[in-house]
Every structure is written in C-alpha cells, then in structure tokens.
Design a protein around this motif. Sequence first.
Motif, PDB file in Angstrom:
ATOM      1  N   GLY A  93      58.457  94.137  43.444  1.00 31.71           N
ATOM      2  CA  GLY A  93      58.687  92.563  42.831  1.00 31.71           C
ATOM      3  C   GLY A  93      57.315  91.945  42.516  1.00 31.71           C
ATOM      4  N   LEU A  94      58.212  91.240  41.204  1.00 31.35           N
ATOM      5  CA  LEU A  94      57.609  90.253  41.085  1.00 31.35           C
ATOM      6  C   LEU A  94      58.069  88.776  39.993  1.00 31.35           C
ATOM      7  CD1 LEU A  94      56.673  93.530  37.796  1.00 31.35           C
ATOM      8  CD2 LEU A  94      54.931  92.717  39.246  1.00 31.35           C
ATOM      9  N   SER A  95      57.052  87.924  40.140  1.00 29.27           N
ATOM     10  CA  SER A  95      57.425  86.539  39.167  1.00 29.27           C
ATOM     11  C   SER A  95      57.194  86.378  37.772  1.00 29.27           C
ATOM     12  CB  SER A  95      57.032  85.694  40.292  1.00 29.27           C
ATOM     13  OG  SER A  95      55.563  85.437  40.607  1.00 29.27           O
ATOM     14  N   THR A  96      56.199  87.572  37.618  1.00 32.18           N
ATOM     15  CA  THR A  96      56.153  87.848  36.223  1.00 32.18           C
ATOM     16  C   THR A  96      55.607  89.348  35.694  1.00 32.18           C
ATOM     17  OG1 THR A  96      54.117  85.844  36.394  1.00 32.18           O
ATOM     18  CG2 THR A  96      53.597  87.380  34.663  1.00 32.18           C
ATOM     19  N   GLY A  97      56.441  89.111  34.904  1.00 31.21           N
ATOM     20  CA  GLY A  97      56.634  90.739  33.829  1.00 31.21           C
ATOM     21  C   GLY A  97      55.954  90.498  32.910  1.00 31.21           C
ATOM     22  N   HIS A  98      54.639  91.735  32.525  1.00 35.15           N
ATOM     23  CA  HIS A  98      54.162  91.743  31.012  1.00 35.15           C
ATOM     24  C   HIS A  98      55.318  93.661  30.939  1.00 35.15           C
ATOM     25  CE1 HIS A  98      51.804  90.810  33.484  1.00 35.15           C
ATOM     26  NE2 HIS A  98      50.386  90.569  32.849  1.00 35.15           N
ATOM     27  N   PHE A  99      56.091  93.038  29.346  1.00 36.47           N
ATOM     28  CA  PHE A  99      56.513  93.900  28.260  1.00 36.47           C
ATOM     29  C   PHE A  99      56.115  94.420  27.748  1.00 36.47           C
ATOM     30  CE2 PHE A  99      59.131  91.175  30.916  1.00 36.47           C
ATOM     31  CZ  PHE A  99      59.607  92.280  31.899  1.00 36.47           C
ATOM     32  N   ILE A 100      55.302  95.676  27.317  1.00 40.77           N
ATOM     33  CA  ILE A 100      54.715  96.427  25.475  1.00 40.77           C
ATOM     34  C   ILE A 100      55.783  96.723  24.958  1.00 40.77           C
ATOM     35  CG2 ILE A 100      53.033  97.950  25.171  1.00 40.77           C
ATOM     36  CD1 ILE A 100      52.802  99.075  28.350  1.00 40.77           C
ATOM     37  N   GLU A 101      55.653  95.620  24.059  1.00 43.68           N
ATOM     38  CA  GLU A 101      55.993  95.912  22.135  1.00 43.68           C
ATOM     39  C   GLU A 101      55.943  97.463  21.720  1.00 43.68           C
ATOM     40  OE1 GLU A 101      58.492  94.305  21.566  1.00 43.68           O
ATOM     41  OE2 GLU A 101      58.756  92.861  23.439  1.00 43.68           O
ATOM     42  N   PHE A 102      57.158  98.016  21.885  1.00 38.63           N
ATOM     43  CA  PHE A 102      56.847  99.129  20.675  1.00 38.63           C
ATOM     44  C   PHE A 102      57.286  99.220  19.453  1.00 38.63           C
ATOM     45  CE2 PHE A 102      54.604 101.434  24.495  1.00 38.63           C
ATOM     46  CZ  PHE A 102      53.855 101.225  24.409  1.00 38.63           C
ATOM     47  N   ASP A 103      57.117 100.080  18.563  1.00 41.05           N
ATOM     48  CA  ASP A 103      57.605  99.730  17.454  1.00 41.05           C
ATOM     49  C   ASP A 103      59.026 101.105  18.143  1.00 41.05           C
ATOM     50  OD1 ASP A 103      56.248  99.463  15.490  1.00 41.05           O
ATOM     51  OD2 ASP A 103      55.595 101.387  14.870  1.00 41.05           O
ATOM     52  N   ALA A 104      59.163 101.381  19.098  1.00 43.09           N
ATOM     53  CA  ALA A 104      61.831 101.854  19.104  1.00 43.09           C
ATOM     54  C   ALA A 104      61.033 100.846  20.250  1.00 43.09           C
ATOM     55  CB  ALA A 104      60.922 103.193  19.935  1.00 43.09           C
ATOM     56  N   GLY A 105      60.875  99.930  20.746  1.00 41.03           N
ATOM     57  CA  GLY A 105      61.541  99.047  21.522  1.00 41.03           C
ATOM     58  C   GLY A 105      60.698  98.497  22.257  1.00 41.03           C
ATOM     59  N   GLU A 106      61.282  98.461  23.881  1.00 45.57           N
ATOM     60  CA  GLU A 106      60.405  97.250  24.590  1.00 45.57           C
ATOM     61  C   GLU A 106      60.044  98.129  25.623  1.00 45.57           C
ATOM     62  OE1 GLU A 106      60.302  92.960  25.231  1.00 45.57           O
ATOM     63  OE2 GLU A 106      61.807  93.217  27.027  1.00 45.57           O
ATOM     64  N   LEU A 107      59.158  98.253  26.389  1.00 44.04           N
ATOM     65  CA  LEU A 107      59.076  99.158  27.748  1.00 44.04           C
ATOM     66  C   LEU A 107      58.016  97.768  28.680  1.00 44.04           C
ATOM     67  CD1 LEU A 107      58.833 101.652  29.005  1.00 44.04           C
ATOM     68  CD2 LEU A 107      56.580 102.145  28.796  1.00 44.04           C
ATOM     69  N   GLY A 108      59.123  98.440  29.902  1.00 40.23           N
ATOM     70  CA  GLY A 108      59.297  96.821  30.931  1.00 40.23           C
ATOM     71  C   GLY A 108      60.095  96.757  31.889  1.00 40.23           C
ATOM     72  N   PRO A 109      60.019  95.930  32.898  1.00 34.28           N
ATOM     73  CA  PRO A 109      58.644  94.795  32.969  1.00 34.28           C
ATOM     74  C   PRO A 109      57.894  95.979  34.129  1.00 34.28           C
ATOM     75  CG  PRO A 109      60.697  94.410  34.641  1.00 34.28           C
ATOM     76  CD  PRO A 109      60.350  95.426  33.505  1.00 34.28           C
ATOM     77  N   PHE A 110      56.145  95.017  34.153  1.00 32.17           N
ATOM     78  CA  PHE A 110      55.264  95.979  35.007  1.00 32.17           C
ATOM     79  C   PHE A 110      54.036  94.635  35.708  1.00 32.17           C
ATOM     80  CE2 PHE A 110      55.422  98.991  31.157  1.00 32.17           C
ATOM     81  CZ  PHE A 110      55.994 100.212  31.894  1.00 32.17           C
ATOM     82  N   GLY A 111      53.888  94.934  36.759  1.00 37.23           N
ATOM     83  CA  GLY A 111      52.534  93.985  36.901  1.00 37.23           C
ATOM     84  C   GLY A 111      51.368  94.384  36.703  1.00 37.23           C
ATOM     85  N   SER A 112      50.339  93.028  36.605  1.00 36.21           N
ATOM     86  CA  SER A 112      49.050  92.927  35.628  1.00 36.21           C
ATOM     87  C   SER A 112      48.303  94.269  35.914  1.00 36.21           C
ATOM     88  CB  SER A 112      48.504  91.660  36.329  1.00 36.21           C
ATOM     89  OG  SER A 112      48.612  91.733  37.361  1.00 36.21           O
TER      90      SER A 112
END
Length: 123
Positions: A93-112
């Motif tokens: 479980g996360l209160s802060t999510g990290h998302f990666i922005e790629f040309d094909a779309g967004e991947l995430g959320p991930f922890g730090s």
Amino acid sequence: MPQHREGKRELALDLIEHLEADDLPLAAVIDRIETVTTSPALTREILDTADKRGLIDREEGRVRVRRGGAFVRFESQVVVRDGDFECRRCGAGLSTGHFIEFDAGELGPFGSECIKKVVGREE
C-alpha cells in the motif's frame, strides 16, 4: 495504463528500452514485464518483439539491452502523486505513488524503492 494487448506490449517495450542495466538475467527482465502484464503468452510476445526490433539480445538465460542511451529521466519522466495506491511491483500500500511517463502511456504506481528496481537503478 493501457488495457489492450497492443498497448501493454508497447508499454513493456518502452520499459525494456529504458532499463539502466545493460545485462540482466531473463528472470529480472520478466519481473519488470510483470509490472505491465502477467500473461505468459504476452510476456513471450514482448520478448520476441523486443528481440526483433533490436532492443535486446537473448542468450543462455541472459538479456542484453541495446537501448542506445535511453534511460528514464527521473526529473521529467517520473510523476509523483499522493493518494491511496498499490505498488504494481510488490503490492504494498502506498500513500505516494511514482508513475513513469512513456510514449506508449503511463506505468505505475510504484513505491520509491520499487521504481528504482523497475528501471534498473537498483537490483
């Protein structure tokens, strides 16, 4: 994140292209692909497509990434959001999510920590 097969394939290919490690065990690459899909058939398709496009070389259970200098730029490609999330890699479980922005779309959320592992900054 794209839900259709082609969108997932392209997102995973973007991720592979941006891995920071030059040489990884096949299992480590599959671990990253599983942040996009857990379908064994799609995983094989992603690896085959990456090979055909010249993104990777596969040999004896190892994958060599041939990205030509493409890395995830944390300053511009990673977006941090507060909210109620579940890490796509470890399930925490996360209160802060990290998302990666790629040309094909967004991947995430991930922890730090997981985002570093997904892109290959840490093993």
